[in-house]
Write an enzyme that holds these catalytic residues in place. Structure first.
Site, PDB file in Angstrom:
ATOM      1  N   ASP A   1       0.847  -1.195   0.000  1.00 34.64           N
ATOM      2  CA  ASP A   1       0.000   0.000   0.000  1.00 34.64           C
ATOM      3  C   ASP A   1       0.883   1.246   0.000  1.00 34.64           C
ATOM      4  O   ASP A   1       1.683   1.450   0.905  1.00 34.64           O
ATOM      5  CB  ASP A   1      -0.924  -0.009   1.226  1.00 34.64           C
ATOM      6  CG  ASP A   1      -2.105   0.933   1.049  1.00 34.64           C
ATOM      7  OD1 ASP A   1      -1.899   2.098   0.663  1.00 34.64           O
ATOM      8  OD2 ASP A   1      -3.249   0.504   1.310  1.00 34.64           O
TER       9      ASP A   1
ATOM     10  N   SER B   1      -7.222   4.140  -1.487  1.00 38.15           N
ATOM     11  CA  SER B   1      -7.007   2.690  -1.479  1.00 38.15           C
ATOM     12  C   SER B   1      -8.286   1.904  -1.730  1.00 38.15           C
ATOM     13  O   SER B   1      -8.219   0.694  -1.954  1.00 38.15           O
ATOM     14  CB  SER B   1      -6.416   2.252  -0.132  1.00 38.15           C
ATOM     15  OG  SER B   1      -5.114   2.743  -0.015  1.00 38.15           O
TER      16      SER B   1
ATOM     17  N   PHE C   1      -4.483  -9.658  15.204  1.00 37.28           N
ATOM     18  CA  PHE C   1      -3.346  -9.272  16.046  1.00 37.28           C
ATOM     19  C   PHE C   1      -3.408  -7.783  16.379  1.00 37.28           C
ATOM     20  O   PHE C   1      -2.595  -7.000  15.919  1.00 37.28           O
ATOM     21  CB  PHE C   1      -2.047  -9.641  15.336  1.00 37.28           C
ATOM     22  CG  PHE C   1      -2.040 -11.058  14.818  1.00 37.28           C
ATOM     23  CD1 PHE C   1      -1.872 -12.127  15.691  1.00 37.28           C
ATOM     24  CD2 PHE C   1      -2.237 -11.326  13.472  1.00 37.28           C
ATOM     25  CE1 PHE C   1      -1.891 -13.441  15.233  1.00 37.28           C
ATOM     26  CE2 PHE C   1      -2.251 -12.636  12.998  1.00 37.28           C
ATOM     27  CZ  PHE C   1      -2.078 -13.688  13.879  1.00 37.28           C
TER      28      PHE C   1
ATOM     29  N   GLU D   1      -1.172  -8.246   1.942  1.00 34.33           N
ATOM     30  CA  GLU D   1      -0.914  -6.804   1.877  1.00 34.33           C
ATOM     31  C   GLU D   1       0.068  -6.325   2.941  1.00 34.33           C
ATOM     32  O   GLU D   1      -0.095  -6.599   4.131  1.00 34.33           O
ATOM     33  CB  GLU D   1      -2.219  -6.016   2.058  1.00 34.33           C
ATOM     34  CG  GLU D   1      -1.990  -4.530   1.849  1.00 34.33           C
ATOM     35  CD  GLU D   1      -3.029  -3.602   2.468  1.00 34.33           C
ATOM     36  OE1 GLU D   1      -3.119  -2.462   1.993  1.00 34.33           O
ATOM     37  OE2 GLU D   1      -3.724  -3.991   3.419  1.00 34.33           O
TER      38      GLU D   1
ATOM     39  N   ASP E   1       2.052   2.763   3.514  1.00 32.96           N
ATOM     40  CA  ASP E   1       1.200   3.944   3.312  1.00 32.96           C
ATOM     41  C   ASP E   1       1.098   4.796   4.574  1.00 32.96           C
ATOM     42  O   ASP E   1       1.146   6.025   4.513  1.00 32.96           O
ATOM     43  CB  ASP E   1      -0.186   3.444   2.884  1.00 32.96           C
ATOM     44  CG  ASP E   1      -1.193   4.566   2.708  1.00 32.96           C
ATOM     45  OD1 ASP E   1      -1.030   5.352   1.769  1.00 32.96           O
ATOM     46  OD2 ASP E   1      -2.137   4.635   3.525  1.00 32.96           O
TER      47      ASP E   1
ATOM     48  N   HIS F   1       2.011   8.664   5.188  1.00 34.86           N
ATOM     49  CA  HIS F   1       1.041   9.679   5.633  1.00 34.86           C
ATOM     50  C   HIS F   1       1.586  10.456   6.827  1.00 34.86           C
ATOM     51  O   HIS F   1       1.339  11.644   6.978  1.00 34.86           O
ATOM     52  CB  HIS F   1      -0.296   9.039   6.018  1.00 34.86           C
ATOM     53  CG  HIS F   1      -1.170   8.751   4.836  1.00 34.86           C
ATOM     54  ND1 HIS F   1      -1.584   9.733   3.967  1.00 34.86           N
ATOM     55  CD2 HIS F   1      -1.711   7.596   4.378  1.00 34.86           C
ATOM     56  CE1 HIS F   1      -2.333   9.192   3.024  1.00 34.86           C
ATOM     57  NE2 HIS F   1      -2.426   7.889   3.246  1.00 34.86           N
TER      58      HIS F   1
ATOM     59  N   ASP G   1      -1.112   0.019  -4.790  1.00 30.72           N
ATOM     60  CA  ASP G   1      -2.398   0.609  -5.162  1.00 30.72           C
ATOM     61  C   ASP G   1      -2.233   2.024  -5.712  1.00 30.72           C
ATOM     62  O   ASP G   1      -2.873   2.420  -6.662  1.00 30.72           O
ATOM     63  CB  ASP G   1      -3.393   0.566  -3.993  1.00 30.72           C
ATOM     64  CG  ASP G   1      -2.808   1.066  -2.682  1.00 30.72           C
ATOM     65  OD1 ASP G   1      -1.614   1.420  -2.621  1.00 30.72           O
ATOM     66  OD2 ASP G   1      -3.568   1.094  -1.681  1.00 30.72           O
ATOM     67  N   HIS G   2      -1.332   2.790  -5.087  1.00 33.58           N
ATOM     68  CA  HIS G   2      -1.114   4.182  -5.499  1.00 33.58           C
ATOM     69  C   HIS G   2       0.257   4.594  -5.004  1.00 33.58           C
ATOM     70  O   HIS G   2       0.877   3.889  -4.207  1.00 33.58           O
ATOM     71  CB  HIS G   2      -2.194   5.101  -4.915  1.00 33.58           C
ATOM     72  CG  HIS G   2      -2.278   4.979  -3.429  1.00 33.58           C
ATOM     73  ND1 HIS G   2      -1.319   5.523  -2.579  1.00 33.58           N
ATOM     74  CD2 HIS G   2      -3.154   4.336  -2.624  1.00 33.58           C
ATOM     75  CE1 HIS G   2      -1.630   5.224  -1.339  1.00 33.58           C
ATOM     76  NE2 HIS G   2      -2.738   4.488  -1.326  1.00 33.58           N
TER      77      HIS G   2
ATOM     78  N   HIS H   1      -1.335  11.056  -0.925  1.00 33.40           N
ATOM     79  CA  HIS H   1      -1.042  10.161  -2.048  1.00 33.40           C
ATOM     80  C   HIS H   1      -0.595  10.985  -3.252  1.00 33.40           C
ATOM     81  O   HIS H   1      -0.908  12.163  -3.349  1.00 33.40           O
ATOM     82  CB  HIS H   1      -2.305   9.382  -2.461  1.00 33.40           C
ATOM     83  CG  HIS H   1      -2.831   8.476  -1.396  1.00 33.40           C
ATOM     84  ND1 HIS H   1      -3.993   7.758  -1.531  1.00 33.40           N
ATOM     85  CD2 HIS H   1      -2.345   8.159  -0.162  1.00 33.40           C
ATOM     86  CE1 HIS H   1      -4.201   7.042  -0.438  1.00 33.40           C
ATOM     87  NE2 HIS H   1      -3.211   7.275   0.405  1.00 33.40           N
TER      88      HIS H   1
END
Ligand SMILES: [Zn+2]
Length: 486
Positions: free
Chosen positions: A75, A125, A263, A308, A313, A317, A354-355, A429
């Site tokens: 991601d 996403s 988890f 994933e 990501d 961020h 994804d991006h 993004h």
């Protein structure tokens, strides 16, 4: 008149500039109506698949069908993230770094994917998950539905319909947008309590053999409908094994039923901050593949698993590149595990993002410059040095009290904020293409520049899934209209 004509050359650039600025700031609101429909994206992807098959028809002889499919998703894994993580990997082992190799570099085929969604140039996403898992571009924030609200089934569901055993693995909440793209259908990604319900109660979620990730509270404490979805899962999977720690996960390897591991109440911890109780992504990937291999041996139909690395990501961020790169290396370790555990003659492995994110690697740093640190050679116009890695937009600009940029050298560490050019609430993004890597049967079809929603169609082709053109059926299944693509 003569005077005005003389002035014209001076005025013209101003007029053009005005028109140009206008055109850059006004957004076309009219969307082509066909983009609202699944049929548009399904037909468009099938057309592209047809072109691709024609292009490679005579050049490549690969008649192998993919029995198993592993889809790996990083991601926010931009190409800069990949390069910087590779250097970090090398530097952690004491080398200069640039020459190090990621597991991803062992894939023989690679291409680029165009990530825009129906309503956004730079996607999120959710719409991207609907594209790379469902084969349909949609609105930002929407999961498993077209922009006009039609249900979009994922390649994981196509795999179940073909008799394969299936699983999902993530480091985020199981109900976050990327994993949800494999099994959920909601207009807004924020409807995570509904997404959790769909995972446990609806198809294809309830038929998953492996579910590993975070986000327990969406199944239990946060619910206002009186349901305890964890208890429900245990009731419907009496032979299933439930894990809450790495130790539990290891103990589950002997169990005969399905595997559910959760988890953490929310996202799993960053690897850099995690306790030893939390499994690493590569350990979850190994547990998933072991279980799916075991299960698929019973009927010989093979498996599909979505894995994933979701927190690359999140590091971006936060504009903390140390976290993002470490999560990328965790993702790469999972790729390594998958390659080791599978047979390339019968397993198609596809790894993509994804991006993108706005991380840049700038200046002319010398070989071996610490990738998380300063570039010793470079200065801005005021003589202030800068770091090699920066974000376009982020939380921290490294400014002094007077608002002038100051050297970030004293602040930079593995876990610190990374400087950015533009001050924003958080990292954002970015909209450029992302990489797609493939190995195994039919992997050569993943080349050139692809629309993101083409990816599951190529997987479907290679593994004979879905109702489009496949290796087993060279024409679309006429019994199935593309609008009810399954
Ligand atoms: Zn994001």
């Amino acid at each position: 008149m003569l005077l005005q004509a003389k002035r014209l050359p001076i005025l013209l650039p101003l007029i053009f500039n005005f028109i140009y600025v206008q055109s850059l700031t006004s957004v076309e609101q009219v969307q082509p109506t066909e983009e609202q429909l699944s049929s548009f994206w399904l037909s468009q992807a099938q057309d592209q698949l047809g072109e691709r098959l024609a292009r490679t028809k005579d050049a490549i002889i690969d008649t192998r069908k993919a029995k198993n499919v592993v889809m790996l998703l990083g991601d926010g894994l931009s190409i800069t993230t990949l390069t910087a993580a590779r250097i970090l990997k090398g530097q952690r082992s004491g080398a200069r770094g640039e020459e190090a190799q990621l597991a991803l570099e062992r894939f023989p085929f690679a291409g680029l994917s165009k990530t825009y969604c129906v309503d956004e140039q730079t996607p999120d996403s959710a719409c991207t998950a609907t594209a790379y898992l469902g084969g349909v571009k949609t609105h930002s924030g929407t999961v498993g539905q077209s922009a006009s609200g039609e249900r979009v089934d994922s390649v994981l569901q196509w795999a179940q319909q073909a008799g394969k055993v299936t699983g999902i693995v993530t480091t985020t909440r199981l109900t976050d947008a990327s994993p949800a793209g494999a099994y959920a259908h909601v207009r807004r990604r924020g409807e995570e309590l509904e997404i959790a319900r769909q995972l446990v109660e609806d198809e294809p979620g309830k038929s998953l053999h492996v579910i590993l990730g975070g986000g327990l509270s969406k199944f239990t404490d946060e619910r206002r409908d009186g349901k305890n979805l964890l208890t429900q899962w245990r009731e419907t999977n009496p032979n299933g094994c439930f894990a809450r720690s790495l130790k539990d996960l290891r103990n589950c390897s002997d169990a005969t039923g399905s595997l559910l591991g959760v988890f953490g109440d929310s996202h799993m911890s960053y690897h850099l901050a995690a306790s030893k109780e939390q499994p690493r992504l590569c350990e979850m990937a190994a547990a998933a593949i072991e279980k799916l291999q075991q299960k698929s041996q019973e009927d010989g139909n093979g498996y599909f698993v979505f894995i994933e690395g979701g927190r690359i990501d999140h590091g971006h961020h936060e504009t903390r590149v140390g976290y993002a790169l470490d999560e990328m290396l965790e993702f790469d370790a999972a790729v390594e595990t998958v390659i080791k555990m599978t047979d390339p003659r019968e397993t198609l492995i596809v790894a993509t993002a994804d991006h993108s994110h706005t991380l840049s690697m700038a200046g002319y740093a010398k070989r071996g410059t610490p990738i998380l640190g300063m570039d010793a050679q470079q200065r801005d116009l005021n003589g202030v040095p800068y770091s090699t890695l920066n974000y376009a937009i982020g939380k921290w600009q490294s400014l002094d009290k007077e608002g002038k940029r100051e050297s970030p050298s004293k602040t930079l560490s593995t876990t610190s904020y990374t400087p950015s050019y533009i001050h924003g609430r958080k990292g954002v993004h970015s909209g450029e293409d992302v990489a797609v890597f493939a190995m195994g049967p039919q992997a050569h079809h993943f080349g050139g520049i692809m629309e993101q929603n083409l990816l599951p169609h190529i997987i479907g082709y290679a593994a004979c899934l879905g109702s489009g053109v496949t290796l087993c059926r060279q024409e679309k299944d006429n019994a199935t209209d593309v609008s009810t693509f399954a």
